[in-house]
Every structure is written in C-alpha cells, then in structure tokens.
Design a protein around this motif. Structure first.
Motif, PDB file in Angstrom:
ATOM      1  N   ALA A   1      -5.686 -38.821 -15.487  1.00  0.00           N
ATOM      2  CA  ALA A   1      -5.015 -38.072 -14.431  1.00  0.00           C
ATOM      3  C   ALA A   1      -4.483 -36.748 -14.976  1.00  0.00           C
ATOM      4  O   ALA A   1      -4.610 -35.706 -14.330  1.00  0.00           O
ATOM      5  N   LEU A   2      -3.905 -36.781 -16.165  1.00  0.00           N
ATOM      6  CA  LEU A   2      -3.411 -35.547 -16.772  1.00  0.00           C
ATOM      7  C   LEU A   2      -4.561 -34.602 -17.087  1.00  0.00           C
ATOM      8  O   LEU A   2      -4.445 -33.382 -16.875  1.00  0.00           O
ATOM      9  N   GLU A   3      -5.668 -35.155 -17.559  1.00  0.00           N
ATOM     10  CA  GLU A   3      -6.846 -34.331 -17.825  1.00  0.00           C
ATOM     11  C   GLU A   3      -7.362 -33.697 -16.541  1.00  0.00           C
ATOM     12  O   GLU A   3      -7.764 -32.539 -16.534  1.00  0.00           O
ATOM     13  N   ALA A   4      -7.345 -34.447 -15.441  1.00  0.00           N
ATOM     14  CA  ALA A   4      -7.785 -33.913 -14.149  1.00  0.00           C
ATOM     15  C   ALA A   4      -6.890 -32.767 -13.683  1.00  0.00           C
ATOM     16  O   ALA A   4      -7.335 -31.891 -12.941  1.00  0.00           O
ATOM     17  N   LEU A   5      -5.643 -32.780 -14.144  1.00  0.00           N
ATOM     18  CA  LEU A   5      -4.707 -31.698 -13.814  1.00  0.00           C
ATOM     19  C   LEU A   5      -4.783 -30.552 -14.825  1.00  0.00           C
ATOM     20  O   LEU A   5      -4.000 -29.614 -14.750  1.00  0.00           O
ATOM     21  N   ASN A   6      -5.715 -30.657 -15.766  1.00  0.00           N
ATOM     22  CA  ASN A   6      -5.867 -29.662 -16.837  1.00  0.00           C
ATOM     23  C   ASN A   6      -4.608 -29.539 -17.685  1.00  0.00           C
ATOM     24  O   ASN A   6      -4.230 -28.445 -18.112  1.00  0.00           O
ATOM     25  N   ILE A   7      -3.957 -30.680 -17.910  1.00  0.00           N
ATOM     26  CA  ILE A   7      -2.770 -30.719 -18.766  1.00  0.00           C
ATOM     27  C   ILE A   7      -3.193 -31.267 -20.121  1.00  0.00           C
ATOM     28  O   ILE A   7      -3.746 -32.360 -20.215  1.00  0.00           O
ATOM     29  N   ASN A   8      -2.939 -30.485 -21.155  1.00  0.00           N
ATOM     30  CA  ASN A   8      -3.264 -30.879 -22.524  1.00  0.00           C
ATOM     31  C   ASN A   8      -2.318 -31.993 -22.946  1.00  0.00           C
ATOM     32  O   ASN A   8      -1.098 -31.812 -22.958  1.00  0.00           O
ATOM     33  N   LEU A   9      -2.879 -33.155 -23.299  1.00  0.00           N
ATOM     34  CA  LEU A   9      -2.062 -34.329 -23.608  1.00  0.00           C
ATOM     35  C   LEU A   9      -1.142 -34.098 -24.803  1.00  0.00           C
ATOM     36  O   LEU A   9       0.032 -34.466 -24.762  1.00  0.00           O
ATOM     37  N   GLU A  10      -1.659 -33.491 -25.858  1.00  0.00           N
ATOM     38  CA  GLU A  10      -0.826 -33.268 -27.042  1.00  0.00           C
ATOM     39  C   GLU A  10       0.351 -32.350 -26.734  1.00  0.00           C
ATOM     40  O   GLU A  10       1.487 -32.632 -27.133  1.00  0.00           O
ATOM     41  N   ALA A  11       0.103 -31.274 -26.025  1.00  0.00           N
ATOM     42  CA  ALA A  11       1.181 -30.353 -25.653  1.00  0.00           C
ATOM     43  C   ALA A  11       2.160 -31.040 -24.704  1.00  0.00           C
ATOM     44  O   ALA A  11       3.379 -30.871 -24.822  1.00  0.00           O
TER      45      ALA A  11
END
Length: 76
Positions: free
Chosen positions: A4-14
């Motif tokens: 879901a975070l990837e779909a929002l273009n949110i970098n998991l590490e950051a």
C-alpha cells in the motif's frame, strides 16, 4: 501495508525514519493527491482495515487545516 505504501509512492526506508505524526501526514497527503477514488479506497482499506470508512474523509479533506487546528499533545 508495504504494498500500500509502495502504491502511494512512499519510500519505506524514509517512511520508517519519520515520527508517527509525520507518517500519518505522509499517508494523508498521498491519499489526498489520488484522483482514482476506487484505488484510493483500496489502499486506505489495506492500511486501516474496515476503519478506513471513518478515517478516509478526514485524510482526503484539508489535511493542512487539520494539522494546524491547534491540537495539543498529539504530536502535531
């Protein structure tokens, strides 16, 4: 939640380096920027479960107004 975070273009590490309130607003801003309501609802469900129906209206509303509402003691 990672997809879901990837779909929002949110970098998991950051994202993991952010404090809780900043994580919340990163998700809220990303969801608020989505034009496809169906995709937005699916991602919100993936992140928040059935509670997304109560949470989503606040997330896609005026996030900056909510953030600056004068709430004290909740990390804003």
């Amino acid at each position: 939640a990672v997809k879901a975070l990837e779909a929002l273009n949110i970098n998991l590490e950051a994202f993991m380096q952010l404090k809780g309130d900043k994580q919340f607003f990163a998700i809220a801003n990303a969801l608020g920027d989505m034009e496809d309501a169906t995709a937005r609802n699916k991602i919100a469900f993936d992140l928040f479960g059935k509670a997304y129906k109560q949470i989503l209206p606040a997330l896609v509303g005026d996030v900056d107004k909510f953030k600056n509402s004068g709430l004290k003691g909740v990390g804003f």
